[in-house]
Every structure is written in C-alpha cells, then in structure tokens.
Design a protein around this motif. Sequence first.
Motif, short mmCIF file in Angstrom:
data_model
loop_
_atom_site.label_atom_id
_atom_site.label_comp_id
_atom_site.label_asym_id
_atom_site.label_seq_id
_atom_site.Cartn_x
_atom_site.Cartn_y
_atom_site.Cartn_z
N TYR A 195 92.21 53.21 -71.32
CA TYR A 195 91.60 52.05 -70.64
C TYR A 195 90.77 51.24 -71.63
CZ TYR A 195 89.13 49.15 -67.30
OH TYR A 195 88.63 48.07 -66.63
N SER A 196 90.04 51.93 -72.50
CA SER A 196 89.19 51.21 -73.44
C SER A 196 90.01 50.56 -74.57
CB SER A 196 88.11 52.13 -74.03
OG SER A 196 88.72 53.14 -74.80
N ASN A 197 91.25 51.02 -74.77
CA ASN A 197 92.10 50.45 -75.81
C ASN A 197 93.57 50.54 -75.39
OD1 ASN A 197 93.16 49.45 -78.16
ND2 ASN A 197 92.68 51.24 -79.40
N PRO A 198 94.01 49.71 -74.43
CA PRO A 198 95.40 49.79 -73.97
C PRO A 198 96.43 49.55 -75.07
CG PRO A 198 94.11 48.31 -72.57
CD PRO A 198 93.25 48.71 -73.72
N ALA A 199 96.04 48.79 -76.10
CA ALA A 199 96.97 48.52 -77.20
C ALA A 199 97.28 49.76 -78.02
CB ALA A 199 96.40 47.42 -78.10
N SER A 200 96.53 50.84 -77.81
CA SER A 200 96.81 52.09 -78.54
C SER A 200 98.05 52.80 -78.02
CB SER A 200 95.60 53.03 -78.45
OG SER A 200 95.43 53.49 -77.11
N LEU A 201 98.51 52.41 -76.82
CA LEU A 201 99.71 53.04 -76.25
C LEU A 201 100.95 52.36 -76.82
CD1 LEU A 201 98.60 53.43 -72.52
CD2 LEU A 201 98.51 55.13 -74.35
N PRO A 202 101.86 53.13 -77.40
CA PRO A 202 103.05 52.52 -78.00
C PRO A 202 103.99 51.93 -76.95
CG PRO A 202 103.21 54.91 -78.08
CD PRO A 202 101.84 54.58 -77.54
N LEU A 203 104.65 50.86 -77.34
CA LEU A 203 105.66 50.21 -76.50
C LEU A 203 106.99 50.20 -77.27
CD1 LEU A 203 103.62 47.13 -75.22
CD2 LEU A 203 103.95 49.34 -74.08
N SER A 204 108.09 50.18 -76.54
CA SER A 204 109.43 50.15 -77.14
C SER A 204 109.59 51.24 -78.20
CB SER A 204 109.72 48.78 -77.75
OG SER A 204 109.74 47.80 -76.74
N ALA A 205 109.28 52.48 -77.80
CA ALA A 205 109.35 53.58 -78.75
C ALA A 205 109.62 54.90 -78.04
CB ALA A 205 108.02 53.68 -79.51
N ILE A 206 110.29 55.80 -78.76
CA ILE A 206 110.45 57.17 -78.29
C ILE A 206 109.13 57.87 -78.56
CG2 ILE A 206 111.70 59.35 -78.55
CD1 ILE A 206 113.46 57.09 -77.42
N VAL A 207 108.50 58.39 -77.51
CA VAL A 207 107.18 59.02 -77.65
C VAL A 207 107.25 60.53 -77.58
CG1 VAL A 207 105.91 56.99 -76.87
CG2 VAL A 207 106.64 58.71 -75.20
N ALA A 208 108.37 61.07 -77.08
CA ALA A 208 108.49 62.52 -76.95
C ALA A 208 109.93 62.88 -76.62
CB ALA A 208 107.56 63.04 -75.85
N THR A 209 110.21 64.17 -76.73
CA THR A 209 111.40 64.74 -76.12
C THR A 209 110.93 65.84 -75.19
OG1 THR A 209 111.85 66.41 -77.81
CG2 THR A 209 112.85 64.20 -78.12
N ALA A 210 111.74 66.15 -74.19
CA ALA A 210 111.37 67.16 -73.21
C ALA A 210 112.64 67.73 -72.61
CB ALA A 210 110.51 66.55 -72.11
N VAL A 211 112.52 68.92 -72.04
CA VAL A 211 113.63 69.51 -71.30
C VAL A 211 113.49 69.09 -69.84
CG1 VAL A 211 114.73 71.66 -70.56
CG2 VAL A 211 113.86 71.44 -72.90
N LEU A 212 114.55 68.52 -69.31
CA LEU A 212 114.57 68.06 -67.92
C LEU A 212 114.95 69.21 -67.01
CD1 LEU A 212 114.37 65.64 -65.96
CD2 LEU A 212 116.80 65.25 -66.39
N GLY A 213 114.12 69.48 -66.01
CA GLY A 213 114.37 70.58 -65.10
C GLY A 213 115.12 70.16 -63.85
#
Length: 155
Positions: free
Chosen positions: A83-101
């Motif tokens: 909230y104090s720095n919304p620009a810190s959140l990446p856009l148009s990017a792969i941020v993680a991988t995960a196993v889908l359950g």
Amino acid sequence: MTRLPALTVWQPWASLIAVGVKPYEFRGWAAPRAYRGRRIAIHAGARPVRKGEIADLIMRLRGPEPWLTCLKPEALAFLERAYSNPASLPLSAIVATAVLGEPRRDAELLCEFGSPANDSARDEHRNWAWPVSDIEEMQPPIPAKGAQGFWEWRA
C-alpha cells in the motif's frame, strides 16, 4: 527450453501467491484436469495496481471476519508495504511457479481460515478454489507478456 502452463493473476494477488500467503487462486471454473498436479507459472498481469483494492484487503484482514479473504495472517504486513509503495509490485512478469492442486468449492475451505461452519444451500453457485503449493518465487521476476486463461510460458 522449459515450457510451463502459465496463469495471469492481477496484482496484488499474484505477489501474494508468490510470497506464500495466498494458498488458493479463485476462479469461476474448475482448473483443467490436464494442469492439476503440475507446476504452473504465476504471471502478474499488466493491469496497474489499484491502491483501493489493497486498502480493502487490509481493512478486511483487520476486521472481524478476516477469514473472508482466504489469506494467511502474514499477508497483512505484505499488503501494508504494498500500500505504501504499489509500484514495488511487478507487472507483466512471472513472479513464481507453483504446483496446482485439485480444485475445491470455496465454501469447503472457509473453515480452514477460521470461518464458522458453512450452512449455505447455494454452494453450487460459488467460486472454485485452486490450491497452489510448493511455491518457488522468482527473484527477480521475469518479464513476460500474458494472456487470459492458461497460456504457455517458455522459460
């Protein structure tokens, strides 16, 4: 070259998955069987972060029914920083991988987050909860164009 099915998720939800405090992604449809049990890429969409959405999540986590967010309590500190720095959140990017359950109806899991027992007769009209586990956060995030639904990411 590695190829993974990818799913685009708006911010701040994509990063909440990446840091392990959002254990489910919610959709109006069950995850395709072909992707269940497989590793997928979590893509942060290009849509700009909406500070009001972050404020709403913070308010709900601090409120009398934080279980409605289906977020872990640790999400609050992350969201306050975002909230104090919304620009810190990446856009148009792969941020993680995960196993889908295996997908579940969202009403089935609310008790997991501290909700009173569900007594709804309308569960068939609810959203699907897609468990994501074995999260591997991308540091730094990897720029990528996304798409709606599942799409193929070439790592």
